[in-house]
Write an enzyme that holds these catalytic residues in place. Structure first.
Site, mmCIF file in Angstrom:
data_model
loop_
_atom_site.group_PDB
_atom_site.id
_atom_site.type_symbol
_atom_site.label_atom_id
_atom_site.label_comp_id
_atom_site.label_asym_id
_atom_site.label_seq_id
_atom_site.Cartn_x
_atom_site.Cartn_y
_atom_site.Cartn_z
ATOM 1 C CG HIS A 83 -0.455 0.013 2.524
ATOM 2 N ND1 HIS A 83 -0.191 1.164 3.198
ATOM 3 C CD2 HIS A 83 -0.138 -1.002 3.378
ATOM 4 C CE1 HIS A 83 0.262 0.874 4.419
ATOM 5 N NE2 HIS A 83 0.323 -0.430 4.545
ATOM 6 C CG ASP A 112 -2.718 4.167 2.700
ATOM 7 O OD1 ASP A 112 -2.356 3.121 2.116
ATOM 8 O OD2 ASP A 112 -3.495 4.150 3.673
ATOM 9 C CG ASP A 151 2.554 0.461 7.718
ATOM 10 O OD1 ASP A 151 2.185 -0.152 6.709
ATOM 11 O OD2 ASP A 151 1.777 0.810 8.624
ATOM 12 C CD GLU A 210 -3.223 -1.370 5.628
ATOM 13 O OE1 GLU A 210 -3.590 -2.289 6.371
ATOM 14 O OE2 GLU A 210 -2.570 -0.390 6.058
ATOM 15 C CD GLU A 211 -1.561 2.431 7.599
ATOM 16 O OE1 GLU A 211 -2.244 2.030 8.552
ATOM 17 O OE2 GLU A 211 -0.409 2.027 7.359
ATOM 18 C CG ASP A 258 0.837 -3.860 5.532
ATOM 19 O OD1 ASP A 258 1.784 -3.095 5.799
ATOM 20 O OD2 ASP A 258 -0.349 -3.537 5.662
ATOM 21 C CG HIS A 310 0.918 2.804 12.608
ATOM 22 N ND1 HIS A 310 -0.458 2.875 12.618
ATOM 23 C CD2 HIS A 310 1.220 2.197 11.435
ATOM 24 C CE1 HIS A 310 -0.947 2.330 11.508
ATOM 25 N NE2 HIS A 310 0.066 1.910 10.782
HETATM 26 ZN ZN LIG Z 1 0.709 -1.240 6.401
#
Ligand SMILES: [Zn+2]
Length: 407
Positions: free
Chosen positions: A94, A96, A127, A160-161, A189, A384
């Site tokens: 992903h 984003d 990520d 995705e987030e 992921d 994150h």
């Molecule tokens: Zn991710």
């Protein structure tokens, strides 16, 4: 030519690969839920890199979204033909990212990625930048050396987030036909530092709200009241005992290997100490093994609720707050898991094993539609977090794992 030549080519590409990852992670790709303008700027760079590899099929499946300036959330599917076209190895990543969070916690600008002692720091480098770049460079290295043994598909998606409504879920809604049941689907992921964990299954999620109603009264006159808190306290204890006693199945793929039933939120009742509360609300969060029927869990909770109601002469209710049935697991002997474990063994010398997890990943969108997806990558698990980082060694190693699966 074989894998040693491919691996050597990937080593040669290290600087180019790192520079590409730095470039894409310099562009914040935040969705509108995170006060961002979407993925389009970053997407253009990624798309150019994919087109430069002369894909045999390219399709953009953009999801309309009036909240972003471009009006769409971009999604790209590219297929590279291999000698054997009966199956496609898909790698889904992903575009984003999540916001940096509290700026003071970062040592440097999150969107100016920088290298230090073999680590690359920046929002989105792990990520999901590392895997995204690795998937593109694996195709490049294999095409420049021995050629693809099987069809390879790259799926690069948005959103995705924030739930994948404009990303994978949208893509599968429009072009499910591009993904065949025999395809090998890899979603890099999530993973761990050793790279020995292949995620193939999820638990069911059941969250319930439990309500107890009695009567409110002065604390000195319990004879005039039905105390909701006392009944709720017994209710929690009885639920704890009943659920743990009844749902004792074990499944070694999961950690912990059992269903879990946790009392979590407890809403405030009266603000003062000298009032007997008339209503109490609390919640349970249950992560239930896929072989257990969720309706039986709910029935057991309702049985306990009736027993508490009778014992304390109160009213009780059990309502579903949120519920997700786990899709069928990817079988541990399915081709994607076998090929992945072999590649990980060859590149890293570790034996990767199938595992289940307690929460949902983006792979669930494939599994819900009967497609077998496996989740794997070797990462530092800093997604994150502030000072998100990757080890360049892992970036190179993971590129080799993906390339190994292509030849
Ligand atoms: Zn991710």
């Amino acid at each position: 030519m074989g894998f040693p030549e491919v691996a050597a080519r990937i080593d040669q590409l290290e600087n180019e690969l790192v520079a590409f990852l730095v470039r894409i992670c310099s562009v914040p790709a935040l969705g509108p839920e995170n006060q961002g303008s979407g993925e389009m700027d970053k997407y253009r760079i990624v798309k150019d890199a994919v087109l430069a590899l002369a894909a045999d099929m390219v399709e953009e499946v953009h999801a309309p979204d009036p909240r972003v300036p471009d009006g769409v959330r971009p999604n790209l599917l590219a297929v590279f033909a291999g000698n054997d076209s009966s199956r496609t190895l898909w790698i889904l990543t992903h575009i984003d990212v999540v916001p940096p969070g509290e700026g003071a916690l970062w040592d440097d600008d999150p969107f100016s990625p920088h290298l230090e002692n073999g680590f690359l720091y920046g929002r989105g480098v792990e990520d999901n930048g590392q895997a995204l770049a690795a998937s593109i460079f694996a195709v490049k290295a294999v095409k420049e050396t021995c050629g693809l043994a099987r069809n390879v598909g790259l799926a690069l998606v948005s959103d995705e987030e924030s739930g994948s409504r404009y990303g994978l879920d949208y893509v599968l809604g429009k072009r499910l036909d591009l993904f065949r049941p025999d395809d090998l689907i890899l979603v890099p992921d999530a993973g761990n530092e050793n790279g020995d964990c292949i995620e193939i299954a999820e638990k069911h999620l059941l969250q319930v709200r439990c309500t107890v109603r009695g009567d409110q009264a002065h604390a000195s006159r319990p004879d005039k009241a039905r105390n909701s808190l006392r009944a709720a306290a017994h209710f929690i204890v009885e639920l704890d005992k009943a659920l743990a006693g009844r749902f004792t199945e074990e499944n070694p793929f999961f950690n912990p290997p059992v269903s879990t039933f946790e009392p979590t939120r407890k809403d405030a009742n009266v603000p003062n100490v000298n009032t007997i509360p008339g209503e109490d609300v609390f919640f349970f969060d249950c992560r239930v093994l896929p072989e257990v029927d969720l309706s039986n869990v709910l029935k057991e909770m309702q049985r306990v609720a009736r027993e508490i109601a009778a014992r304390f002469r109160v009213e009780t209710r059990v309502d579903v707050h949120m519920s997700f049935e786990a899709p069928d697991a990817t079988p541990p002997d399915s081709p994607v898991v076998v090929a992945l474990a072999q590649a990980v063994q060859e590149v890293y010398g570790v034996q990767a094993r199938p595992h289940g997890i307690g929460g949902q990943t983006v792979a669930a969108f494939f599994r819900k539609r009967g497609l077998r997806a496996a989740v794997w990558e070797k990462i530092l698990q800093t997604a994150h977090a502030p000072n998100e980082r990757i080890r360049v060694e892992d970036l190179i190693g993971n590129t080799k794992v993906f390339a190994r699966m292509m030849i």
